[in-house]
Design an enzyme around this catalytic site. Sequence first.
Site, PDB file in Angstrom:
ATOM      1  N   SER A   1       0.890  -1.218  -0.104  1.00 27.28           N
ATOM      2  CA  SER A   1      -0.038   0.088  -0.009  1.00 27.28           C
ATOM      3  C   SER A   1       0.763   1.282   0.153  1.00 27.28           C
ATOM      4  O   SER A   1       0.383   2.278  -0.823  1.00 27.28           O
ATOM      5  CB  SER A   1      -0.994   0.117   1.368  1.00 27.28           C
ATOM      6  OG  SER A   1      -1.746  -1.233   1.329  1.00 27.28           O
TER       7      SER A   1
ATOM      8  N   HIS B   1       0.400   4.646   4.735  1.00 26.06           N
ATOM      9  CA  HIS B   1      -0.059   5.173   3.285  1.00 26.06           C
ATOM     10  C   HIS B   1       0.475   6.639   3.177  1.00 26.06           C
ATOM     11  O   HIS B   1       0.780   7.151   2.173  1.00 26.06           O
ATOM     12  CB  HIS B   1      -1.520   5.115   3.502  1.00 26.06           C
ATOM     13  CG  HIS B   1      -2.165   3.832   3.266  1.00 26.06           C
ATOM     14  ND1 HIS B   1      -3.270   3.936   3.509  1.00 26.06           N
ATOM     15  CD2 HIS B   1      -1.489   2.840   3.278  1.00 26.06           C
ATOM     16  CE1 HIS B   1      -3.807   2.329   3.630  1.00 26.06           C
ATOM     17  NE2 HIS B   1      -2.547   1.664   3.236  1.00 26.06           N
TER      18      HIS B   1
END
Length: 245
Positions: free
Chosen positions: A143, A192
Amino acid sequence: MTPTSVGMRCPECAKQKTKVHRGPAVLGDEPRVTIAIIVVCVIVFLAQGSFGARESGGSIYEHFALFGPYVDRGDYWRLVTSGFLHSGIFHIGFNMYLLWVLGQQLERVIGSVRFGVLYFTALLCGSFGALVQTTESGVVGASGAVFGLMGVLAIEQRRRGYDPFSGGLGGLILINLVIGFIPGLNIAFGGHIGGLVGGLLAAVGFTVADRMRRPWIGYAGCLALAAIAVAGAIAVSGNLHSYSL
């Protein structure tokens, strides 16, 4: 009338110049690095033997997942290897889908070498961000690197005169950032954010380098970002309490 490449035109019209917006040049036929990363992630996922909706564990997870106390004791490879592990079928499915969508666009435009450098820079920045956020659990997934690619694509669109928000990329980034803060999902939103910031900074560095016609400056900037991310991750890990995976 004046003869032109598009036919006969009046003298006034022939003097007018039409603005042409050129799309990004395609440097390669196949997104080889993107495909290679996806293949490795899938092979590792199959080797983990965890095919449920959300599972983690096993020897591969234990030895290669990102976990602060283990990084502190010298397992620095976890900063990279954790980006190739996933905790369930939906986790890897979503990440690989986004990686393919973003990667096959970017790699054809910026080239495989630059794409690979940007990807791993974002991956390391994501690992740093994940360690800043979490101290008690292992972190896995691509991610952070994928968010980095979103940042790179946003910069590439801006430099070519496109608004990232008009095409939906900006909305995709915001939605995925918000999802990371939903309680109960156990998402490492720090990864993230770290990956996104790393991708944005690296892409800006290459933009400046291209304008100066000094591509090596962009690569040097990525090297500096990666070094800062690794040093920061090690420093943060040293301040963590001892937990077990």
